[in-house]
Design an enzyme around this catalytic site. Structure first.
Site, PDB file in Angstrom:
ATOM      1  N   THR A 124       4.840   3.391   1.490  1.00  0.00           N
ATOM      2  CA  THR A 124       6.055   3.437   2.295  1.00  0.00           C
ATOM      3  C   THR A 124       5.776   4.195   3.592  1.00  0.00           C
ATOM      4  O   THR A 124       5.095   5.224   3.575  1.00  0.00           O
ATOM      5  CB  THR A 124       7.189   4.139   1.526  1.00  0.00           C
ATOM      6  OG1 THR A 124       7.378   3.471   0.271  1.00  0.00           O
ATOM      7  CG2 THR A 124       8.480   4.098   2.312  1.00  0.00           C
TER       8      THR A 124
ATOM      9  N   GLN B 210       0.804  -1.216   0.000  1.00  0.00           N
ATOM     10  CA  GLN B 210       0.000   0.000   0.000  1.00  0.00           C
ATOM     11  C   GLN B 210       0.836   1.265   0.000  1.00  0.00           C
ATOM     12  O   GLN B 210       0.314   2.342  -0.267  1.00  0.00           O
ATOM     13  CB  GLN B 210      -0.933   0.001   1.239  1.00  0.00           C
ATOM     14  CG  GLN B 210      -1.864  -1.211   1.310  1.00  0.00           C
ATOM     15  CD  GLN B 210      -2.772  -1.321   0.120  1.00  0.00           C
ATOM     16  OE1 GLN B 210      -3.318  -0.334  -0.338  1.00  0.00           O
ATOM     17  NE2 GLN B 210      -2.918  -2.526  -0.407  1.00  0.00           N
TER      18      GLN B 210
ATOM     19  N   ASP C  27      -5.850  -8.517   5.714  1.00  0.00           N
ATOM     20  CA  ASP C  27      -4.409  -8.742   5.524  1.00  0.00           C
ATOM     21  C   ASP C  27      -3.727  -8.979   6.869  1.00  0.00           C
ATOM     22  O   ASP C  27      -2.714  -8.367   7.183  1.00  0.00           O
ATOM     23  CB  ASP C  27      -3.779  -7.560   4.794  1.00  0.00           C
ATOM     24  CG  ASP C  27      -2.422  -7.915   4.184  1.00  0.00           C
ATOM     25  OD1 ASP C  27      -2.129  -9.122   4.076  1.00  0.00           O
ATOM     26  OD2 ASP C  27      -1.669  -7.006   3.824  1.00  0.00           O
TER      27      ASP C  27
END
Length: 732
Positions: free
Chosen positions: A426, A424, A538
């Site tokens: 940094t 998604q 996730d």
């Protein structure tokens, strides 16, 4: 002047000739080619015809099928296809095939370490062919860690071609890291039936340009581009080593990672030829060939020279390999006139530059304001403001940061501030003006069609108030990509504490059990906190952070979704992490709350065994920890895979209870898995058993307490905004 230049040129040529003769350097007697390949120094055949042993070429018949001779690099035993003096060489490289239903690992048979060669990052790609073929490049330093790879999705109706690799159907591609000189190839068939139906899978490194046009001619060998340099020990013995005095070529030092000093050479502008052979860089005589200067000015006083010189009183037009000029003959009066005009022009130019600079600053400032407003609208700022002003959305605690605040907090997103990278975006470490340490997540580019989903995710995160969920502090929408600001969690991820990665503070059994209970409680909260439950989607050990007291914090809600009360699942594109992904979701594309339960079951197995989700330390081949764990439980060999620290500190009945719970969470049938409410209650019961209480009595008490909490959460405000159900590309 001309006479002096001619004399200097003759002297230079004589010096080079004398040096070459003294060194005994000559390539006139060297074999110029092998088969269809022209050999160019520093590559060559025979003694004295190559610059270094690594560049020695042998010419031989490779097989009876191809009787014509072919050139091979002697040490590397690679067939040479083409040699370029720009520092590259094309070679034939072997492909890897997997014709079994399991996992195939193949060691790299070509070793480039300690050589002046590396695989070209810009020219090559890693390709995987076949149905549901999960292929990866792995390090050869002993860790076996993945350094690249991809997964192809099976579709028997599609034909494999170069374009299908871009979308991952029956073929996929991945970039390779820089300075790559060795790797191993691993392939795994995600569905064993596919290999039987569709034949062998393959994976290989290949020249990207060749694959796009000639992929139909795939065979056991494919072209690969290597970059090369001259090692220092060989370079200093070459006649061209005295490069500082050369007027025709340049040589420069190149620093290559994990290698000694190397050099590369090239002919200067206006010259062409082989820079590694003395006197081989020759003038490109553009003036005699095309008369290029005739088009600059109709005046007959326009002259052309093939090389650049420093003669005074000439106006030059430089065009790479030639120069156009005309002489100027100035009198004293004309010089004074020119001086006066020059001063006046200089003052005028100064005023113009100052005015232009001021105008540029004003225009730049306005443009930046306009651009920030554009980004703010494009990233859904107006929609977020509407949500912030709504009485239904209780998000008044979220703050809208401006770009300057976060640039200052992260030192302009300095690479030294990077905490981690994921699918998604940094995450950077930053410090706000008030002294708070935060984590700033720089998201990847968001599709404008999904801005509503992004804003709804921000609203959802702002409403989550749980001590075991990372808190969202605010966001910034006036940058090209959205920025999210979270609380900073100092002790890294749970993943870092497996396999002894953090030996100074290993996780005890008590800590593991507490972390598992806290994560389960957080997921129970997400699934049951309001009328619109939230699916994380996730859950993995890298998304579980540990604070200063080693309390668990569930993080990374970039793929999370909320659903309506009457919904039982989300229909989405498959998205998740290999090893944690619910097999039922992978096959049906329907994500349920039991899919989060499966991922949590993998985390439980990691806590018990200390192994990674995809592990190869206890087996000959890499395999899924979930599959290996269930197999061990069913074969009564559970304690053979349990982490030694857990065996030493935990009671046998506690370990068995948690292991059985993990096995139930990993059931392939989602309906037979427990809910997160049941998981939380059982883990709390094990904790109480640890303190000497009766397990059955505490289980009944916890059932009663859990029912009260569940009823309390069911009465919470129904203000969470649901998002769309279509997700981004999978991260497998």
């Amino acid at each position: 002047m001309v006479v002096r230049m001619v004399f200097q040129s003759i002297l230079l040529l004589f010096s080079i000739y004398a040096f070459v003769q003294a060194a005994g350097f000559s390539i006139s007697s060297c074999q110029p080619s092998c088969g269809d390949v022209n050999l160019k120094y520093p590559f060559g055949i025979g003694a004295g015809c190559y610059a270094d042993a690594w560049f020695e070429v042998v010419c031989r018949n490779d097989s009876l099928a191809s009787p014509s001779p072919k050139p091979f690099l002697r040490i590397l035993n690679l067939e040479v296809l083409d040699i370029s003096l720009d520092g590259t060489v094309r070679v034939n490289f072997p492909t890897v095939y997997n014709c079994t239903n399991g996992t195939s690992s193949t060691a790299n048979i070509v070793e480039l370490r300690n050589s002046p060669f590396i695989f070209s990052q810009s020219e090559n790609k890693f390709i995987a062919l076949g149905c549901n073929n999960f292929a990866s490049m792995r390090s050869v330093d002993g860790s076996g860690s993945a350094i690249g790879g991809c997964m192809s999705i099976c579709d028997t109706t599609k034909v494999v071609n170069a374009s299908s690799c871009n979308i991952g159907i029956n073929c996929c591609q991945a970039s390779i890291p820089s300075d790559l000189d060795a790797f191993n190839t691993t392939m795994e068939v995600m569905n064993s039936k596919d290999l039987v139906i569709n034949g062998c899978n393959s994976a290989f490194l290949v020249e990207e340009k060749w694959f796009k046009t000639d992929y139909r001619t795939l065979s056991l060998f494919v072209p690969v581009v290597l970059e090369w340099w001259i090692p220092y020990t060989s370079f200093i013995s070459l006649p061209i080593a005295n490069y500082n005095t050369s007027s025709t070529y340049n040589c420069r030092q190149v620093v290559v990672k994990q290698r000694n000093t190397t050099f590369t050479c090239s002919c200067k502008a206006g010259y062409g030829g082989n820079p590694y052979v003395p006197g081989a860089c020759h003038v490109i005589k553009e003036c005699e060939l095309t008369h290029p200067c005739l088009g600059y000015n109709p005046s007959p006083l326009i002259f052309c020279e093939n090389t650049y010189n420093e003669e005074e009183e000439r106006i030059y037009t430089y065009n790479g390999s030639y120069i156009c000029y005309r002489p100027i003959f100035l009198t004293i009066e004309s010089r004074v006139e020119v001086f006066t005009i020059g001063i006046s022009s200089g003052l005028g130019l100064l005023v113009l530059l100052v005015g232009g600079w001021w105008s540029y600053k004003v225009v730049k400032k306005r443009r930046m304001i306009k651009q920030k407003n554009k980004f703010f609208k494009r990233n859904g700022g107006l929609l977020l403001r509407q949500q912030l002003s709504s009485h239904e959305a209780n998000v008044e605690n979220i703050k809208l940061f401006n770009s300057k605040e976060l640039e200052k907090a992260t030192d302009r997103f300095n690479v030294n501030r990077v905490l981690g990278q994921g699918g998604q975006g940094t995450v950077y470490k930053g410090m706000l003006i008030d002294g708070r340490i935060v984590a700033v997540k720089k998201s990847k580019v968001i599709d404008e069609g999904k801005l509503g989903e992004f804003i709804n995710e921000v609203v959802i995160l702002s409403q989550i108030n749980h001590r075991n969920v990372v808190k969202l502090i605010g966001c910034c929408l006036e940058t090209e990509v959205p920025l999210l600001v979270y609380e900073y969690v100092p002790n890294g991820t749970l993943f870092q504490y497996f396999n002894g990665q953090t030996e100074e503070f290993p996780l005890t059994w008590d800590m593991r059990l507490r972390i598992a209970t806290e994560v389960a409680g957080a997921l129970f909260y997400l699934h049951s906190a309001a009328s619109t439950p939230i699916y994380h989607r996730d859950i993995k050990s890298t998304n579980i952070l540990l604070d200063d007291k080693f309390r668990a914090k569930v993080a990374d809600f970039g793929t999370s979704r909320s659903i309506a009360v009457d919904q039982t699942h989300l229909t989405t594109r498959v998205h998740g992490t290999f090893g944690y992904l619910d097999p039922e979701y992978f096959q049906s594309s329907q994500f349920t709350e039991k899919s989060d339960v499966y991922s949590f079951g993998v985390v439980l197995a990691e806590l018990l065994t200390g192994e990674k989700a995809i592990s190869s330390t206890k087996t000959q081949e890499p395999r899924s920890l979930a599959t290996y764990f269930i197999q061990s439980v069913e074969e009564n060999s559970l304690f053979d895979i349990i982490d030694s620290r857990v065996l030493k500190e935990g009671k046998k009945e506690e370990i068995i209870a948690v292991a059985n719970l993990a096995k139930r969470c990993l059931n392939l049938n989602g309906k037979k898995r427990p809910t997160m409410r049941e998981v939380t209650i059982e883990l709390q019961a094990v904790q109480m058993l640890q303190k000497g209480a009766n397990l059955q009595q505490n289980y009944e008490e916890l059932e009663y307490v859990g029912a009260e909490v569940y009823e309390l959460w069911d009465a919470a405000p129904t203000s969470i905004v649901s998002t769309a159900s279509i997700d981004a590309q999978p991260l497998l």
